[in-house]
Design a protein around this motif. Sequence first.
Motif, PDB file in Angstrom:
ATOM      1  N   ASN A  24     -77.357  68.765 -11.153  1.00 44.61           N
ATOM      2  CA  ASN A  24     -75.918  68.944 -11.065  1.00 44.61           C
ATOM      3  C   ASN A  24     -75.469  69.736 -12.277  1.00 44.61           C
ATOM      4  N   LEU A  25     -74.999  70.936 -12.034  1.00 48.24           N
ATOM      5  CA  LEU A  25     -74.588  71.793 -13.142  1.00 48.24           C
ATOM      6  C   LEU A  25     -73.457  71.160 -13.934  1.00 48.24           C
ATOM      7  N   ILE A  26     -72.545  70.504 -13.238  1.00 47.21           N
ATOM      8  CA  ILE A  26     -71.448  69.785 -13.890  1.00 47.21           C
ATOM      9  C   ILE A  26     -70.752  68.928 -12.828  1.00 47.21           C
ATOM     10  N   GLY A  27     -70.114  67.843 -13.252  1.00 46.69           N
ATOM     11  CA  GLY A  27     -69.407  66.984 -12.312  1.00 46.69           C
ATOM     12  C   GLY A  27     -70.074  65.638 -12.137  1.00 46.69           C
ATOM     13  N   GLU A  28     -70.480  65.008 -13.242  1.00 46.82           N
ATOM     14  CA  GLU A  28     -71.217  63.751 -13.134  1.00 46.82           C
ATOM     15  C   GLU A  28     -70.294  62.573 -12.882  1.00 46.82           C
ATOM     16  N   HIS A  29     -70.652  61.751 -11.910  1.00 48.44           N
ATOM     17  CA  HIS A  29     -69.941  60.518 -11.554  1.00 48.44           C
ATOM     18  C   HIS A  29     -68.529  60.776 -11.028  1.00 48.44           C
ATOM     19  N   LEU A 248     -53.142  51.461 -18.523  1.00 50.03           N
ATOM     20  CA  LEU A 248     -54.362  50.657 -18.509  1.00 50.03           C
ATOM     21  C   LEU A 248     -54.503  49.915 -19.832  1.00 50.03           C
ATOM     22  N   ASP A 249     -54.684  48.624 -19.754  1.00 52.27           N
ATOM     23  CA  ASP A 249     -54.795  47.815 -20.969  1.00 52.27           C
ATOM     24  C   ASP A 249     -56.219  47.770 -21.512  1.00 52.27           C
ATOM     25  N   ASP A 250     -57.191  47.896 -20.626  1.00 50.85           N
ATOM     26  CA  ASP A 250     -58.581  47.757 -21.031  1.00 50.85           C
ATOM     27  C   ASP A 250     -59.112  49.073 -21.596  1.00 50.85           C
ATOM     28  N   GLU A 251     -59.609  49.062 -22.831  1.00 53.01           N
ATOM     29  CA  GLU A 251     -60.042  50.287 -23.488  1.00 53.01           C
ATOM     30  C   GLU A 251     -61.270  50.892 -22.806  1.00 53.01           C
ATOM     31  N   VAL A 252     -62.192  50.048 -22.348  1.00 56.98           N
ATOM     32  CA  VAL A 252     -63.371  50.566 -21.656  1.00 56.98           C
ATOM     33  C   VAL A 252     -62.954  51.285 -20.377  1.00 56.98           C
ATOM     34  N   MET A 253     -62.050  50.687 -19.619  1.00 55.11           N
ATOM     35  CA  MET A 253     -61.576  51.314 -18.397  1.00 55.11           C
ATOM     36  C   MET A 253     -60.867  52.638 -18.706  1.00 55.11           C
ATOM     37  N   ARG A 254     -60.149  52.683 -19.804  1.00 58.09           N
ATOM     38  CA  ARG A 254     -59.472  53.929 -20.196  1.00 58.09           C
ATOM     39  C   ARG A 254     -60.490  55.038 -20.426  1.00 58.09           C
ATOM     40  N   ARG A 255     -61.585  54.708 -21.083  1.00 61.39           N
ATOM     41  CA  ARG A 255     -62.612  55.720 -21.339  1.00 61.39           C
ATOM     42  C   ARG A 255     -63.249  56.195 -20.036  1.00 61.39           C
ATOM     43  N   ARG A 256     -63.506  55.270 -19.136  1.00 63.38           N
ATOM     44  CA  ARG A 256     -64.109  55.662 -17.862  1.00 63.38           C
ATOM     45  C   ARG A 256     -63.197  56.619 -17.091  1.00 63.38           C
ATOM     46  N   VAL A 257     -61.919  56.307 -17.054  1.00 59.96           N
ATOM     47  CA  VAL A 257     -60.961  57.158 -16.350  1.00 59.96           C
ATOM     48  C   VAL A 257     -60.879  58.525 -17.009  1.00 59.96           C
ATOM     49  N   ARG A 258     -60.843  58.546 -18.326  1.00 55.61           N
ATOM     50  CA  ARG A 258     -60.739  59.835 -19.021  1.00 55.61           C
ATOM     51  C   ARG A 258     -61.945  60.721 -18.693  1.00 55.61           C
ATOM     52  N   HIS A 259     -63.138  60.132 -18.624  1.00 49.38           N
ATOM     53  CA  HIS A 259     -64.301  60.949 -18.270  1.00 49.38           C
ATOM     54  C   HIS A 259     -64.138  61.566 -16.889  1.00 49.38           C
ATOM     55  N   VAL A 260     -63.799  60.758 -15.904  1.00 53.98           N
ATOM     56  CA  VAL A 260     -63.752  61.251 -14.529  1.00 53.98           C
ATOM     57  C   VAL A 260     -62.691  62.346 -14.378  1.00 53.98           C
ATOM     58  N   VAL A 261     -61.526  62.131 -14.932  1.00 50.46           N
ATOM     59  CA  VAL A 261     -60.442  63.099 -14.775  1.00 50.46           C
ATOM     60  C   VAL A 261     -60.779  64.413 -15.483  1.00 50.46           C
ATOM     61  N   ARG A 294     -71.444  60.796 -22.979  1.00 53.11           N
ATOM     62  CA  ARG A 294     -71.951  60.005 -24.109  1.00 53.11           C
ATOM     63  C   ARG A 294     -70.893  59.047 -24.658  1.00 53.11           C
ATOM     64  N   ASP A 295     -69.677  59.551 -24.838  1.00 48.77           N
ATOM     65  CA  ASP A 295     -68.662  58.782 -25.558  1.00 48.77           C
ATOM     66  C   ASP A 295     -67.730  57.986 -24.646  1.00 48.77           C
ATOM     67  N   ASP A 296     -67.359  58.564 -23.499  1.00 49.27           N
ATOM     68  CA  ASP A 296     -66.404  57.892 -22.611  1.00 49.27           C
ATOM     69  C   ASP A 296     -67.082  57.135 -21.477  1.00 49.27           C
ATOM     70  N   TYR A 297     -68.106  57.729 -20.870  1.00 48.49           N
ATOM     71  CA  TYR A 297     -68.774  57.036 -19.769  1.00 48.49           C
ATOM     72  C   TYR A 297     -69.955  56.206 -20.255  1.00 48.49           C
ATOM     73  N   GLU A 298     -70.440  56.537 -21.421  1.00 47.85           N
ATOM     74  CA  GLU A 298     -71.491  55.770 -22.095  1.00 47.85           C
ATOM     75  C   GLU A 298     -72.733  55.578 -21.220  1.00 47.85           C
ATOM     76  N   ILE A 299     -73.291  56.710 -20.787  1.00 53.16           N
ATOM     77  CA  ILE A 299     -74.463  56.648 -19.905  1.00 53.16           C
ATOM     78  C   ILE A 299     -75.641  57.436 -20.453  1.00 53.16           C
ATOM     79  N   THR A 300     -75.548  57.950 -21.666  1.00 50.31           N
ATOM     80  CA  THR A 300     -76.677  58.681 -22.232  1.00 50.31           C
ATOM     81  C   THR A 300     -77.546  57.733 -23.055  1.00 50.31           C
TER      82      THR A 300
END
Length: 374
Positions: A24-29, A248-261, A294-300
């Motif tokens: 995938n050249l770009i567009g993970e998750h 969003l109150d949950d910081e982890v959820m905020r990071r996940r959303v920021r990655h996807v958007v 690495r920083d927002d989705y934390e999957i590396t």
Amino acid sequence: MSTALERLPDGPYDCVWASPGRVNLIGEHTDYNDGYVLPFALPHLTVVGARRLDGPRWSITSEQTGETVEFTAGDRVEGWAAYPAGIVWVLREAGHDVPGAALTIASDVPFGAGLSSSAALECAVMACLLDLAGLDVPMADRPRLAQRAENEYVGAPTGIMDQSASTLCQEGHALFLDCRSLATEQVPFDLAAQGLAILVVDSKAPHAHVSGEYAARRRSCEEAAKILDVTALRDIDEAGLDAALARLDDEVMRRRVRHVVTEDQRVLDTVDALRAGNARAIGPLMTASHASMRDDYEITVPEVDTAVEAALAAGAYGARMTGGGFGGCVLALVDAERCAEVEAAVRGAFADAGFAPPDAFVVTPAEGTHRISR
């Protein structure tokens, strides 16, 4: 020629089909968030030779392991054979009369490297079974069937990208896929004309989709979409991101959303650059994608981070992990004449870090699922 095709034992076969792995050249998750992705097919293939059998029974032989698994319609199959068994199941669930078959499989798609070896197997098996049955299921309809097999039979909560790439990609192009509408565009991706190449580094760090971590991130995205009252995170654009995050109150959820958007936007920007014939411009987008994973989705993991950092330090225009995460491969966009230099830099960085030596190879966009005459 694919080494898998060379290793496929002599038949007789009624048909032989091949499906490629993908990067995938770009567009993970973003795929399971109804977003956009941009994969392309690898020259690495999974090849399946099929011979029709009498009655509703199936035999699957792996050339790599030498193992044969046999089952009937009511059997539950586990392990690697669950992927082809899932295709039998999903075709029957869709009302197709699937013939009994003996299937022989050979593959040179690296297993567990995030290059979609499972989707390549699913799509090649599906093509064989449909061919044996004389069923004309359009290629555009097959990815959804294969995805259902992986989700519901195998139990892997994957999106639609892998099966779409293995089935629909065209040689010399990347596949721009809208995962909501399933609309596609074949985007020209001829790097050689611009003196560039994609170097794939297999970190050798283990990679698995059927994992709690993968499922947890999908659940987090789905929960965030409910809180934000949207069908999927695809419905939030960068202009509305700050306002969405504030809800969003949950910081982890905020990071996940920021990655996807932000990742969705990076796909759109990458497609624009490729349409304009400016492949070098996608380098910074690739690197930003990796930082977000690495920083927002934390999957590396340290191996893939090291590969990215070493490739960039050696002059790559951009580099990022590809695949579901927690291991797998890195893509580096490099000058074609500097592939060996970048590879050597990554190998040196791995040795310095005490990691096992990686594999590395240059790839060009290849053809999706296709029939082979032999």
